[in-house]
Scaffold this active site. Sequence first.
Site, PDB file in Angstrom:
ATOM      1  N   SER A   1      12.809 -14.138  -7.159  1.00  0.00           N
ATOM      2  CA  SER A   1      13.659 -14.623  -8.236  1.00  0.00           C
ATOM      3  C   SER A   1      13.437 -16.124  -8.441  1.00  0.00           C
ATOM      4  O   SER A   1      12.311 -16.554  -8.689  1.00  0.00           O
ATOM      5  CB  SER A   1      15.118 -14.284  -7.916  1.00  0.00           C
ATOM      6  OG  SER A   1      15.945 -14.482  -9.029  1.00  0.00           O
TER       7      SER A   1
ATOM      8  N   ASP B   1      13.959  -5.265 -14.848  1.00  0.00           N
ATOM      9  CA  ASP B   1      14.674  -6.273 -14.071  1.00  0.00           C
ATOM     10  C   ASP B   1      15.685  -6.972 -14.967  1.00  0.00           C
ATOM     11  O   ASP B   1      15.322  -7.512 -16.012  1.00  0.00           O
ATOM     12  CB  ASP B   1      13.675  -7.283 -13.505  1.00  0.00           C
ATOM     13  CG  ASP B   1      14.274  -8.216 -12.469  1.00  0.00           C
ATOM     14  OD1 ASP B   1      15.387  -8.727 -12.703  1.00  0.00           O
ATOM     15  OD2 ASP B   1      13.621  -8.447 -11.441  1.00  0.00           O
TER      16      ASP B   1
ATOM     17  N   HIS C   1      16.508  -5.685  -9.511  1.00  0.00           N
ATOM     18  CA  HIS C   1      15.986  -7.050  -9.451  1.00  0.00           C
ATOM     19  C   HIS C   1      15.011  -7.187  -8.289  1.00  0.00           C
ATOM     20  O   HIS C   1      15.387  -6.962  -7.143  1.00  0.00           O
ATOM     21  CB  HIS C   1      17.156  -8.015  -9.299  1.00  0.00           C
ATOM     22  CG  HIS C   1      16.773  -9.455  -9.340  1.00  0.00           C
ATOM     23  ND1 HIS C   1      15.772  -9.941 -10.169  1.00  0.00           N
ATOM     24  CD2 HIS C   1      17.251 -10.529  -8.664  1.00  0.00           C
ATOM     25  CE1 HIS C   1      15.664 -11.249  -9.990  1.00  0.00           C
ATOM     26  NE2 HIS C   1      16.545 -11.627  -9.080  1.00  0.00           N
TER      27      HIS C   1
END
Length: 533
Positions: free
Chosen positions: A247, A474, A502
Amino acid sequence: MATNRLLRTAGTVLTATALLLSGCSSGDSSPGAAASGQPTNGRKGSADAMPEAATATLKPLPTTVPATLRPYYDQKLTWRECGIVGFECTTMKAPLDYAKPSTATDLKLAVSRKKATGPGSRIGSLMVNPGGPGGSAIDYLQQYAPQPDSVRARYDMVAMDPRGVARSEPVTCLSNAQMDGYTRVDQTPDSDAEVDRLTSALRDFTRGCRARTGARLGHVSTAESARDMDVLRAVLGDDKLTYVGASYGTFLGATYAGLFPTRVGRLVLDGATDPSLPALTMNRDQTAGFNTAFTAFAKDCAKQRDCPLGTGGPEEAGRRLSALFKQLDAHPATTGGPRTLTESLATSGVTAAMYDEGAWPVLRDYLTKAQKGDGSGLLALSDSYYERDPDGTYANQMFANPAVNCLDLPGAFSGPDEVRAALPAFRKASPVFGESFAWAALNCAYWPVKPTGEPHRITAEGAAPILVVGTTRDPATPYPWARSLASQLSSATLLTYEGDGHTAYGRGSDCIDTTINTYLLEGTPPPPDKHCT
């Protein structure tokens, strides 16, 4: 963006997150003058039209370490036991300001490691960062890092909480009681008075950050954290950096590659973000990403006997969820305790469950309870999102998150009028979440420190092969961001996970895990544009 917050939803650990409701997740940092590598010709955006991506490119730093920084690169770490079997901990010194290093203002950054035990020869150190920004890398490593035994056996697994995060000179903004009030503020204002209350809460938050954190608030950028990583690499005795970032951790890893391309070893950037985008575009893209995730949830929900949002599909589900939010806006639900479930808390609770499809059954149950007036389940999800413990204590992630984001990029909006102008675009991106996500992106407008970064491309010319990973549905780091980052990095290969949730690594796909593990252990990237399910 997305742990990380290490968000837990009813037993599901979300290994990488991007924060949205406390401020747009993860604009990357271009180094300011202190980093001596800033891009030029970046473009700012307005609320009237979505800005174009930047054309500027992040410039690498000189390969020779300046004499003023040698004491940091040459320091010796003293390791100690840290209460968890197999792990050691230490602190590393880093300059507050790389342009003006001074022992009087040095930062102490927390580091933990688990040494390689074999079988097999040791390859080196592998650093991890779970995202956020503001997630504790040390907590992630010690509790949830997905790397399998085969990788752990060959690498010293290492984590450093970035500056401003958790154990590393944490940013602090509000008391626990003040945070309880802040998380309840209405983020879908229906009147000028409610807009005033929202902006007043944002201003109070930023004033608290300035008062409680001081000068450190201006030195928690991604570029500075990337430079800290290079100091740690050297202190650990590694010629090259091996790294797994998820991320926002992909912004951090890509920034490192842009600043130090010749020191790149094996980099995995999972749940990739796009450094070329301005904050407004990133916020809108994330809004659409969460809508994509909600659509997938709604389709799955319609197949279940216990679906609280009907069997008509995404449109009906959206209308029913919006109706629930509106009901909670007027009449917060009881929770069996002193706190009630407001619309804003319910929104963050539903958002939390979008990060992982494993949380969908729990979300169905909690939505059913909320429709019947019991808000305890959604409140628990919201608390996990905000990292609020049952005793009312908050971790610092919701403070560190805007501190990094608002320093890394100019804010999406400069005031309420710009939010109002952008609302149609955000509602189009997500009829359910668009309005609240747009207003949440206002927080950087009142930030007490000017941004040091601008949107920029990262090419990292001369870097070893880099592996970029994207998940097609995502919510927090939309798949097009991964494609964009992979196209920017000169040595990148894109690995695609066709699925929900995610990030991809360590979440159940043998294809993804085997591909990444092979790269980490052998240095061999997959063939171009490989897809996994």
